[in-house]
Design an enzyme around this catalytic site. Structure first.
Site, mmCIF file in Angstrom:
data_model
loop_
_atom_site.group_PDB
_atom_site.id
_atom_site.type_symbol
_atom_site.label_atom_id
_atom_site.label_comp_id
_atom_site.label_asym_id
_atom_site.label_seq_id
_atom_site.Cartn_x
_atom_site.Cartn_y
_atom_site.Cartn_z
ATOM 1 N N THR A 105 4.414 2.849 5.717
ATOM 2 C CA THR A 105 2.999 1.963 5.446
ATOM 3 C C THR A 105 2.273 3.615 6.521
ATOM 4 O O THR A 105 2.921 3.805 7.902
ATOM 5 C CB THR A 105 2.546 0.878 5.532
ATOM 6 N N GLY B 228 0.888 -1.370 0.186
ATOM 7 C CA GLY B 228 -0.441 0.237 -0.158
ATOM 8 C C GLY B 228 0.453 1.018 0.128
ATOM 9 O O GLY B 228 1.888 1.462 0.486
ATOM 10 N N ASP C 190 2.332 -0.031 11.849
ATOM 11 C CA ASP C 190 2.609 -1.508 12.195
ATOM 12 C C ASP C 190 3.818 -2.576 11.786
ATOM 13 O O ASP C 190 3.332 -3.621 11.646
ATOM 14 C CB ASP C 190 1.473 -2.121 11.516
ATOM 15 N N ASP D 185 4.796 -4.855 6.003
ATOM 16 C CA ASP D 185 6.121 -6.103 6.330
ATOM 17 C C ASP D 185 6.025 -7.242 5.735
ATOM 18 O O ASP D 185 6.987 -8.152 5.205
ATOM 19 C CB ASP D 185 6.087 -6.124 7.657
ATOM 20 N N ASP E 73 0.519 3.489 8.445
ATOM 21 C CA ASP E 73 -0.261 1.909 9.371
ATOM 22 C C ASP E 73 0.377 1.671 10.804
ATOM 23 O O ASP E 73 -0.160 1.903 11.748
ATOM 24 C CB ASP E 73 -0.821 0.773 9.549
ATOM 25 N N ARG F 93 0.766 -4.847 -5.250
ATOM 26 C CA ARG F 93 1.199 -6.442 -4.405
ATOM 27 C C ARG F 93 1.829 -7.450 -5.431
ATOM 28 O O ARG F 93 0.748 -8.124 -5.991
ATOM 29 C CB ARG F 93 -0.029 -6.467 -3.427
ATOM 30 N N ARG G 238 -5.610 -2.271 10.020
ATOM 31 C CA ARG G 238 -6.018 -4.293 10.378
ATOM 32 C C ARG G 238 -5.350 -4.723 10.847
ATOM 33 O O ARG G 238 -7.261 -4.962 11.865
ATOM 34 C CB ARG G 238 -5.386 -4.221 9.107
HETATM 35 O O1 F6P Z 1 -1.896 -1.162 4.655
HETATM 36 C C1 F6P Z 1 -2.309 -0.303 5.060
HETATM 37 C C2 F6P Z 1 -3.494 0.066 4.766
HETATM 38 O O2 F6P Z 1 -4.317 1.244 4.269
HETATM 39 C C3 F6P Z 1 -4.663 -0.592 5.677
HETATM 40 O O3 F6P Z 1 -4.656 0.609 6.839
HETATM 41 C C4 F6P Z 1 -5.233 -1.281 5.169
HETATM 42 O O4 F6P Z 1 -5.893 -1.576 5.696
HETATM 43 C C5 F6P Z 1 -5.008 -1.298 3.646
HETATM 44 O O5 F6P Z 1 -3.492 -1.220 3.307
HETATM 45 C C6 F6P Z 1 -5.729 -1.160 2.228
HETATM 46 O O6 F6P Z 1 -5.114 -2.288 1.156
HETATM 47 P P1 F6P Z 1 -5.553 -1.692 -0.405
HETATM 48 O O7 F6P Z 1 -4.712 -0.480 -0.684
HETATM 49 O O8 F6P Z 1 -6.071 -3.097 -0.808
HETATM 50 O O9 F6P Z 1 -7.137 -2.036 -0.427
#
Ligand code: F6P
Length: 322
Positions: free
Chosen positions: A127, A13, A131, A105, A129, A74, A173
């Site tokens: 990121t 992300g 996290d 990660d 988050d 990804r 998440r």
């Molecule tokens: O890891 C960052 C994040 O924004 C999370 O908070 C969220 O759950 C996820 O990515 C959303 O991913 P995507 O961009 O695939 O919708």
């Protein structure tokens, strides 16, 4: 062996500040007389060879921009041994001696695998988050929190006008850091995070009733994405307290926007450190913040660390958001 050529990519992300990190890697690399190659769309670009030569001016005018000029993805193919081999082959063909990976990660697991395939990699935590177990801070976190705060401030205006309860989902998440910090900053009556199981009665309804008795008429409840269920929660709150309630999911708005000063500075420091590590002939490292300082760890060690939740800040929120 002198490191002559490095590559940089963003993966997973996106996060505000990734551009500032790319800029730092490119400029520090060139300062160290390295050739710097940009890789588009994360590990997919390494597999397919979607790369380009970067120079000092390739990263002009990006420090203040959200998103990532290298695009991100990804990569399911990179999760296979064949994908890792293809990426390593591209690196060898291009004469790349090391790769800087900016991401979360999942991206670091990829960096570990690519290092094992013979291409030294260094990770930079990027990121929103916050996290990443080994680091107190991840690039993008500050901007995301500030965006969430600004959005909730707007919701507060309308909640206040209507004597309503606003139930707001913020991103995160597995990690409640955005929720916790935003919750404190907006004076949320309740903050629900994945790290602490919640009890509807005790943690939401009773707290609202208590403050209602003291004259409070509008409420903000912050819910981390990992807890979810904001629509149902809003309905239940309305049913049990009689306060008209609305649910809002902030979503990807939190991933965009111009990075804050903090994100730009940390990204610049981390990018510089990543280049230093590669210059010193090391790989399988991840850059991190510990006690406010830039450090680095072995990736495997870093992936096994445990992230701690700031319980003290959570307790403060419980005490003062009434
Ligand atoms: O890891 C960052 C994040 O924004 C999370 O908070 C969220 O759950 C996820 O990515 C959303 O991913 P995507 O961009 O695939 O919708």
């Amino acid at each position: 062996m002198a490191v002559k050529s490095i590559a940089v990519l963003t993966s997973g992300g996106d996060a505000p500040g990734m551009n500032a990190a790319i800029r730092a890697v490119v400029r520090a690399g060139i300062n160290n007389e390295m050739r710097v190659i940009g890789v588009r769309r994360g590990y997919n670009g390494l597999i397919s060879g979607d790369v380009f030569e970067m120079n000092l001016r390739s990263v002009s005018d990006i420090i203040h921009r959200g998103g990532t000029m290298l695009f991100t993805a990804r990569s399911p193919e990179f999760n296979t041994p064949a994908g890792v081999q293809k990426a390593a082959d591209t690196c060898r063909r291009l004469g790349v001696d090391g790769v800087v990976v900016i991401g979360g990660d999942g991206s670091f697991r990829g960096a570990r695998d690519l290092t094992a395939a013979g291409i030294p990699c260094v990770g930079i935590p990027g990121t929103i988050d916050n996290d990443i177990q080994c680091s107190e801070y991840t690039v993008g976190f500050d901007t995301a929190m500030n965006t969430a705060m600004e959005m909730v401030d707007r919701l507060r205006d309308t909640s206040q006008s209507h004597d309503r309860c606003s139930v707001v989902e913020v991103m995160g998440r597995r990690c409640g850091d955005i929720a916790l910090n935003t919750g404190i900053a907006v004076g949320a009556t309740s903050i629900l995070v994945p790290e602490i199981p919640y009890d509807l009665q005790r943690d939401v309804i009773d707290r609202m009733r208590f403050t209602q008795k003291t004259g409070k008429k509008h409420f903000i409840i912050i819910v981390a994405e990992g807890v979810g269920g904001v629509e149902e929660l809003a309905k239940e709150i309305q049913k049990q307290t009689g306060v008209e309630s609305r649910a809002t999911v902030l979503g990807h708005v939190q991933r965009g926007g111009s990075p804050t000063l903090r994100d730009r500075v940390v990204a610049s420091e981390m990018g510089n450190r990543a280049v230093d590590i590669l210059k010193n002939g090391m790989g399988n490292r991840v850059v991190a913040v510990k006690d406010g300082r830039i450090v680095d760890y072995d990736i495997t060690e870093a992936l096994n660390m445990k992230k701690t939740f700031n319980k003290e800040l959570y307790e403060i929120a419980l005490k003062i958001s009434i």
